[in-house]
Each structure stands twice: as C-alpha cells, then as structure tokens.
Design a protein around this motif. Structure first.
Motif, PDB file in Angstrom:
ATOM      1  N   LEU A 279      20.309 -29.264  10.898  1.00  0.00           N
ATOM      2  CA  LEU A 279      20.513 -27.853  10.565  1.00  0.00           C
ATOM      3  C   LEU A 279      19.991 -26.945  11.673  1.00  0.00           C
ATOM      4  O   LEU A 279      20.621 -25.952  12.036  1.00  0.00           O
ATOM      5  CB  LEU A 279      19.800 -27.501   9.247  1.00  0.00           C
ATOM      6  CG  LEU A 279      20.391 -28.029   7.941  1.00  0.00           C
ATOM      7  CD1 LEU A 279      19.568 -27.520   6.765  1.00  0.00           C
ATOM      8  CD2 LEU A 279      21.845 -27.620   7.773  1.00  0.00           C
ATOM      9  N   TYR A 280      18.841 -27.307  12.199  1.00  0.00           N
ATOM     10  CA  TYR A 280      18.192 -26.468  13.202  1.00  0.00           C
ATOM     11  C   TYR A 280      18.862 -26.584  14.575  1.00  0.00           C
ATOM     12  O   TYR A 280      19.184 -25.587  15.221  1.00  0.00           O
ATOM     13  CB  TYR A 280      16.716 -26.848  13.313  1.00  0.00           C
ATOM     14  CG  TYR A 280      15.955 -26.041  14.335  1.00  0.00           C
ATOM     15  CD1 TYR A 280      15.651 -24.698  14.109  1.00  0.00           C
ATOM     16  CD2 TYR A 280      15.550 -26.623  15.537  1.00  0.00           C
ATOM     17  CE1 TYR A 280      14.968 -23.951  15.046  1.00  0.00           C
ATOM     18  CE2 TYR A 280      14.862 -25.885  16.487  1.00  0.00           C
ATOM     19  CZ  TYR A 280      14.572 -24.551  16.246  1.00  0.00           C
ATOM     20  OH  TYR A 280      13.904 -23.819  17.180  1.00  0.00           O
TER      21      TYR A 280
ATOM     22  N   THR B  99      15.804 -20.134   6.124  1.00  0.00           N
ATOM     23  CA  THR B  99      16.726 -21.044   5.439  1.00  0.00           C
ATOM     24  C   THR B  99      16.205 -22.470   5.482  1.00  0.00           C
ATOM     25  O   THR B  99      16.256 -23.193   4.477  1.00  0.00           O
ATOM     26  CB  THR B  99      18.125 -20.971   6.083  1.00  0.00           C
ATOM     27  OG1 THR B  99      18.590 -19.622   6.035  1.00  0.00           O
ATOM     28  CG2 THR B  99      19.108 -21.879   5.364  1.00  0.00           C
ATOM     29  N   LEU B 100      15.689 -22.882   6.630  1.00  0.00           N
ATOM     30  CA  LEU B 100      15.102 -24.230   6.743  1.00  0.00           C
ATOM     31  C   LEU B 100      13.962 -24.417   5.754  1.00  0.00           C
ATOM     32  O   LEU B 100      13.854 -25.449   5.093  1.00  0.00           O
ATOM     33  CB  LEU B 100      14.584 -24.467   8.168  1.00  0.00           C
ATOM     34  CG  LEU B 100      15.597 -24.825   9.241  1.00  0.00           C
ATOM     35  CD1 LEU B 100      14.900 -24.914  10.598  1.00  0.00           C
ATOM     36  CD2 LEU B 100      16.284 -26.147   8.916  1.00  0.00           C
TER      37      LEU B 100
ATOM     38  N   SER C 142      11.792 -26.774   0.834  1.00  0.00           N
ATOM     39  CA  SER C 142      11.130 -26.593  -0.458  1.00  0.00           C
ATOM     40  C   SER C 142      11.961 -27.192  -1.590  1.00  0.00           C
ATOM     41  O   SER C 142      11.435 -27.928  -2.443  1.00  0.00           O
ATOM     42  CB  SER C 142      10.899 -25.097  -0.714  1.00  0.00           C
ATOM     43  OG  SER C 142      10.387 -24.880  -1.993  1.00  0.00           O
ATOM     44  N   ASP C 143      13.266 -26.895  -1.607  1.00  0.00           N
ATOM     45  CA  ASP C 143      14.125 -27.409  -2.678  1.00  0.00           C
ATOM     46  C   ASP C 143      14.219 -28.932  -2.651  1.00  0.00           C
ATOM     47  O   ASP C 143      14.175 -29.589  -3.699  1.00  0.00           O
ATOM     48  CB  ASP C 143      15.533 -26.806  -2.551  1.00  0.00           C
ATOM     49  CG  ASP C 143      15.564 -25.342  -2.966  1.00  0.00           C
ATOM     50  OD1 ASP C 143      14.749 -24.953  -3.814  1.00  0.00           O
ATOM     51  OD2 ASP C 143      16.406 -24.592  -2.435  1.00  0.00           O
ATOM     52  N   LEU C 144      14.341 -29.494  -1.466  1.00  0.00           N
ATOM     53  CA  LEU C 144      14.476 -30.950  -1.350  1.00  0.00           C
ATOM     54  C   LEU C 144      13.153 -31.665  -1.636  1.00  0.00           C
ATOM     55  O   LEU C 144      13.139 -32.763  -2.213  1.00  0.00           O
ATOM     56  CB  LEU C 144      14.997 -31.319   0.045  1.00  0.00           C
ATOM     57  CG  LEU C 144      16.432 -30.849   0.322  1.00  0.00           C
ATOM     58  CD1 LEU C 144      16.785 -31.014   1.795  1.00  0.00           C
ATOM     59  CD2 LEU C 144      17.427 -31.611  -0.552  1.00  0.00           C
TER      60      LEU C 144
ATOM     61  N   ARG D 111      20.604 -22.482  -6.191  1.00  0.00           N
ATOM     62  CA  ARG D 111      20.211 -22.639  -4.788  1.00  0.00           C
ATOM     63  C   ARG D 111      19.820 -24.088  -4.502  1.00  0.00           C
ATOM     64  O   ARG D 111      20.154 -24.641  -3.450  1.00  0.00           O
ATOM     65  CB  ARG D 111      19.040 -21.703  -4.481  1.00  0.00           C
ATOM     66  CG  ARG D 111      18.747 -21.556  -2.997  1.00  0.00           C
ATOM     67  CD  ARG D 111      17.444 -20.842  -2.745  1.00  0.00           C
ATOM     68  NE  ARG D 111      16.303 -21.679  -3.116  1.00  0.00           N
ATOM     69  CZ  ARG D 111      15.036 -21.280  -3.061  1.00  0.00           C
ATOM     70  NH1 ARG D 111      14.747 -20.054  -2.694  1.00  0.00           N
ATOM     71  NH2 ARG D 111      14.066 -22.087  -3.401  1.00  0.00           N
ATOM     72  N   SER D 112      19.119 -24.708  -5.447  1.00  0.00           N
ATOM     73  CA  SER D 112      18.713 -26.105  -5.283  1.00  0.00           C
ATOM     74  C   SER D 112      19.931 -27.021  -5.212  1.00  0.00           C
ATOM     75  O   SER D 112      19.989 -27.948  -4.396  1.00  0.00           O
ATOM     76  CB  SER D 112      17.805 -26.511  -6.450  1.00  0.00           C
ATOM     77  OG  SER D 112      17.352 -27.829  -6.295  1.00  0.00           O
ATOM     78  N   ILE D 113      20.937 -26.748  -6.053  1.00  0.00           N
ATOM     79  CA  ILE D 113      22.165 -27.553  -6.036  1.00  0.00           C
ATOM     80  C   ILE D 113      22.884 -27.398  -4.701  1.00  0.00           C
ATOM     81  O   ILE D 113      23.394 -28.377  -4.133  1.00  0.00           O
ATOM     82  CB  ILE D 113      23.091 -27.130  -7.204  1.00  0.00           C
ATOM     83  CG1 ILE D 113      22.492 -27.613  -8.534  1.00  0.00           C
ATOM     84  CG2 ILE D 113      24.497 -27.697  -7.026  1.00  0.00           C
ATOM     85  CD1 ILE D 113      23.237 -27.121  -9.756  1.00  0.00           C
ATOM     86  N   SER D 114      22.910 -26.188  -4.179  1.00  0.00           N
ATOM     87  CA  SER D 114      23.550 -25.961  -2.871  1.00  0.00           C
ATOM     88  C   SER D 114      22.868 -26.777  -1.779  1.00  0.00           C
ATOM     89  O   SER D 114      23.529 -27.365  -0.916  1.00  0.00           O
ATOM     90  CB  SER D 114      23.494 -24.475  -2.515  1.00  0.00           C
ATOM     91  OG  SER D 114      24.274 -23.718  -3.391  1.00  0.00           O
ATOM     92  N   ALA D 115      21.534 -26.819  -1.822  1.00  0.00           N
ATOM     93  CA  ALA D 115      20.785 -27.594  -0.823  1.00  0.00           C
ATOM     94  C   ALA D 115      21.108 -29.078  -0.939  1.00  0.00           C
ATOM     95  O   ALA D 115      21.325 -29.768   0.072  1.00  0.00           O
ATOM     96  CB  ALA D 115      19.282 -27.360  -1.012  1.00  0.00           C
ATOM     97  N   LEU D 116      21.151 -29.587  -2.170  1.00  0.00           N
ATOM     98  CA  LEU D 116      21.437 -31.011  -2.374  1.00  0.00           C
ATOM     99  C   LEU D 116      22.866 -31.362  -1.967  1.00  0.00           C
ATOM    100  O   LEU D 116      23.112 -32.423  -1.385  1.00  0.00           O
ATOM    101  CB  LEU D 116      21.200 -31.387  -3.841  1.00  0.00           C
ATOM    102  CG  LEU D 116      19.722 -31.448  -4.271  1.00  0.00           C
ATOM    103  CD1 LEU D 116      19.602 -31.508  -5.784  1.00  0.00           C
ATOM    104  CD2 LEU D 116      19.037 -32.661  -3.630  1.00  0.00           C
TER     105      LEU D 116
END
Length: 300
Positions: A21-22, A31-32, A37-39, A78-83
């Motif tokens: 991503l970075y 965003t990172l 955090s979510d993962l 937001r968590s679902i988007s990250a996953l």
C-alpha cells in the motif's frame, strides 16, 4: 511481493500488504494506520489462526462479534473494506485462490442523527450578541433568521436585499440545484432584520453591495466567517452541546416537529427534495419524547 519473501506469520502477511500500500499505491500515513488498526483487531479475534486459512464463516463470526460489542455499522463497514482489500491483494499474488470476502456485504451504515440544541440553549445563543453595536445587531439578525427559517448557512450569507420581503414576512430562497422556495419569517426574525437594515447595515457597508449581511470589510460574508461567529456566541452563552454550521437549521426542524408541525411543511421550508431526508428529524424528535417520558413518567 517478491519470490524470495518467505511469509509465515500473520504479522508477515500484514507487513507485506501494508508495504505494498505504501510503496506501490502511495496511500497516506493515516490510511495505513487505519488499515493496520482494523487488521490487528481481526487478528486478535482469530486468536492465532493463520490469516491465509480464514473462511467466510470466520468472517461472519467476526462480524457477529462486532455486533455483540455494540460497534457502529460505519466502523464495521470500514473494517470490511480493509479485509476485502487485504485478501484481494493475496489473491493477485497467488498466495490464495479465492478471497473469503467474496460474498460478504457491507452493513447499512444508516443515517446519523443530526446534532441539535435544546430550546433553552437556542435562547441563550440568540441572546448572546451585543445589539448596541452594528456587528452585534447583524449577528443577532442572522441568528434569529437562521433559527426562524431553517436556511442553510450558505443560503443565509448569500442573501440579497431583493430576497427579503418584510411586508409579506417571507424570504425568497434559491437553494441546492437552483430550487426556489418561499419561507415565512417569524415576528422576532422580522423585528431584528428590520432593526439591522434600518440601524446597522448602513454603518457596515463600505462599498455598494446588495448583500443583506455585509462582512467587517463591507462586502459579502463567507460561510466560514459566520461559523466562527456562531462558535464565539456559543462560548459567551455557555452552550456546551456539539455545534456544526447547520446546528440552528437542525434545531429549527426538530423544534417544529416537537411542537406538532407537519413533516411535509418542514420539508418544504428546509428545501428538501425528498421527504426521507426530512424524516431523520422525526427520529430526533422521538428521542426527545422518549427522554421526557423516561425523566418524568412514574413508571418509566
């Protein structure tokens, strides 16, 4: 991900994803941090189960766990988007054949209730300006007009003299999408608007302008300037409830409904094209009714 990378632990997979991503997608540090955090929370739930062996059932269990914790749908979305993005990356890298997120739908985030003020807080806010000074008289007229009509702040600061008709006690508004509406003025708003036009406006105008409410420089006022004025008076009035530029617009709608106004009439005055947009205020009014019942009913 290069062939020589040897990924074993969940931490390795997280780092590889975030590095991509970075380095390749150039996402921001914020965003990172949010993805990390979510993962991390998902990994904690998995309790050492490998990320690459997660199934759709694991995902559904995790979402149910978030519901049990009382987490907001917006946060879960937001968590679902990250996953989804995480597993899509490892499908592309041929680490897994299929993402466990394929049939996982985003939860409905719902519409958040607008922040509003009590009638006592509005009264204190409206009484805060010093009407002995032209600027204070202007601000008093603006606050009274905003609360009496439910105008958007951009509509208020952009008002021109030809849009005001004190004889008929109405203001002619051109709102979003150039939609036009007539909004009635209350007695207080009419009085203070008349006072400002007669006694204060001429002292503030330095150049020819047809703006109803000139700025300190004698020209049209910006939305941001008026927002700063609202915050200033909120401090003077000791109003501690959360404020936004539309706080008095929200209060206008909520207080009308609290006093029995028809929803479609409120819709027309707010300039909403869709009744469902206005209906959010019925939830605020209902919450107020529940609060009053809970506080005063002997069986509550």
């Amino acid at each position: 991900m290069t062939p020589e990378q040897d990924l074993h632990s969940n931490t390795d997979f997280l780092d590889a994803f975030l590095d991509n991503l970075y380095l390749e997608q150039h996402v921001s540090d914020n965003t990172l941090s949010a993805y990390r955090s979510d993962l991390d929370k998902f990994c904690l739930f998995l309790n050492a189960k490998p990320l690459m062996s997660v199934t759709a059932q694991d995902i559904e269990s995790y979402l149910a766990h978030r519901v049990d914790l009382g987490l907001k749908p917006r946060s879960t979305a937001r968590s679902i988007s990250a996953l989804k993005r995480f597993y899509q990356y490892f499908v592309r890298e041929k680490v897994i054949v299929e993402s466990p997120m394929l049939n996982i739908a985003q939860p409905k985030a719902g519409q958040s209730l607008p922040k509003t003020l009590s009638e006592a807080e509005v009264e204190a806010l409206l009484n805060a300006p010093n009407t002995e000074e032209p600027m204070g008289l202007r601000d008093k007229a603006m606050l009274e007009l905003l609360y009496a009509t439910g105008l958007r702040v951009t509509e208020l600061v952009g008002l021109r003299m030809e849009q005001i008709n004190l004889r008929q006690a109405v203001v002619f508004v051109k709102g979003k999408g150039n939609k036009e509406r007539l909004v009635p003025l209350g007695e207080e708003a009419m009085y203070w608007l008349d006072q400002f036009i007669k006694l204060g406006r001429g002292q503030m105008i330095k150049h020819a302008t047809d703006f109803v409410f000139p700025s300190k420089r004698g020209v049209g006022m910006t939305r941001q300037t008026f927002w700063h004025r609202i915050k200033h008076y909120a401090i003077l009035a000791a109003v501690e409830s959360p404020l936004s530029p539309h706080t008095l617009r929200h209060a206008f709608a909520t207080h009308l409904l609290n006093h029995g106004a028809d929803l479609r009439v409120v819709q027309m005055m707010l300039g909403h094209s869709d009744l469902s947009t206005t209906q959010i205020y019925t939830h605020v009014a209902n919450e107020r009714l529940k609060s009053v019942h809970s506080e005063h009913h002997p069986r509550a």
